[in-house]
Write a protein that holds these residues in place. Sequence first.
Motif, short mmCIF file in Angstrom:
data_model
loop_
_atom_site.label_atom_id
_atom_site.label_comp_id
_atom_site.label_asym_id
_atom_site.label_seq_id
_atom_site.Cartn_x
_atom_site.Cartn_y
_atom_site.Cartn_z
N UNK A 103 0.84 -1.20 0.00
CA UNK A 103 0.00 0.00 0.00
C UNK A 103 0.88 1.26 0.00
N UNK A 104 1.93 1.24 0.80
CA UNK A 104 2.85 2.39 0.83
C UNK A 104 3.52 2.59 -0.53
N UNK A 105 3.86 1.50 -1.20
CA UNK A 105 4.46 1.59 -2.53
C UNK A 105 3.45 2.14 -3.53
N UNK A 106 2.21 1.72 -3.42
CA UNK A 106 1.16 2.26 -4.30
C UNK A 106 0.99 3.75 -4.07
N UNK A 107 1.03 4.18 -2.83
CA UNK A 107 0.94 5.62 -2.52
C UNK A 107 2.13 6.36 -3.11
N UNK A 108 3.30 5.77 -3.03
CA UNK A 108 4.49 6.36 -3.63
C UNK A 108 4.29 6.55 -5.14
N UNK A 109 3.70 5.56 -5.79
CA UNK A 109 3.44 5.66 -7.22
C UNK A 109 2.36 6.69 -7.54
N UNK A 110 1.39 6.88 -6.65
CA UNK A 110 0.39 7.93 -6.85
C UNK A 110 1.07 9.29 -6.81
N UNK A 111 1.96 9.47 -5.85
CA UNK A 111 2.71 10.73 -5.75
C UNK A 111 3.56 10.92 -7.01
N UNK A 112 4.22 9.87 -7.43
CA UNK A 112 5.05 9.92 -8.63
C UNK A 112 4.19 10.26 -9.85
N UNK A 113 3.01 9.68 -9.92
CA UNK A 113 2.08 9.94 -11.02
C UNK A 113 1.72 11.42 -11.08
N UNK A 114 1.31 11.98 -9.95
CA UNK A 114 0.90 13.38 -9.91
C UNK A 114 2.06 14.31 -10.25
N UNK A 115 3.21 14.06 -9.66
CA UNK A 115 4.36 14.95 -9.86
C UNK A 115 4.83 14.93 -11.31
N UNK A 116 5.04 13.73 -11.84
CA UNK A 116 5.63 13.66 -13.17
C UNK A 116 4.64 13.94 -14.29
N UNK A 117 3.40 13.57 -14.12
CA UNK A 117 2.42 13.84 -15.16
C UNK A 117 2.20 15.35 -15.28
N UNK A 118 2.05 16.04 -14.16
CA UNK A 118 1.89 17.50 -14.24
C UNK A 118 3.14 18.16 -14.81
N UNK A 119 4.30 17.63 -14.50
CA UNK A 119 5.55 18.19 -15.02
C UNK A 119 5.63 18.01 -16.54
N UNK A 120 5.31 16.81 -17.03
CA UNK A 120 5.40 16.57 -18.47
C UNK A 120 4.31 17.28 -19.26
N UNK A 121 3.11 17.34 -18.71
CA UNK A 121 2.03 18.06 -19.39
C UNK A 121 2.37 19.55 -19.45
N UNK A 122 2.90 20.08 -18.36
CA UNK A 122 3.29 21.48 -18.33
C UNK A 122 4.38 21.81 -19.32
N UNK A 123 5.25 20.85 -19.62
CA UNK A 123 6.33 21.07 -20.57
C UNK A 123 5.89 20.78 -22.00
N UNK A 124 4.66 20.31 -22.18
CA UNK A 124 4.15 20.06 -23.52
C UNK A 124 4.34 18.64 -24.03
N UNK A 125 4.82 17.75 -23.19
CA UNK A 125 5.03 16.35 -23.59
C UNK A 125 3.81 15.50 -23.19
#
Length: 119
Positions: free
Chosen positions: A51-73
Motif C-alpha cells: 500500500x505504501x508503494x502504491x501511494x508512492x506511485x500515486x505521488x510519482x504519477x501526480x508529480x511527473x504527469x503534471x511536469x510533463x504536461x506542463x512542458x508540452x510532452x
Amino acid sequence: MHGHMIFSIIAGMMVLFILSLFQKVCIEIGKDNSFSVENVRNFNQMAWTAVATAILYVIKLVVYITRFVGAGYTRVAEVLAWGYTIAIIAFLLFAYLCRSLAKLIFNAYEVQTENDLTI
C-alpha cells in the motif's frame, strides 16, 4: 541525484523488503510451521508495504504527469500515466491478496491451536 532516481530507489527498497518478508514466510513453511502468527505478521507487513508503494506511485504519477504536461510532452505523460496506473493497481491487488492470506492463515492457526488443545 534526480527526483525520479530517488523514487525508483525507494520503490526498489520497498519491493526488496516485500521479497525478504516472503522469504521468511517460505522459511516458516519449510519448518512445517505454515499456520503461525509469524506468517500472519509477515503477510500483514507485506500488505502495508505494498500500500505504501502504491501511494508512492500515486505521488510519482501526480508529480511527473503534471511536469510533463506542463512542458508540452502530453504523449509521454499519457504513457507514464498508464504505466504508473498499472503499477498502482498491481500493488493494491497484491496488498489485498496479502491481507486475505493473513486472515486465512490466522483462522487456520486458531483452528490448529484448538485442535492441539483438544487432543
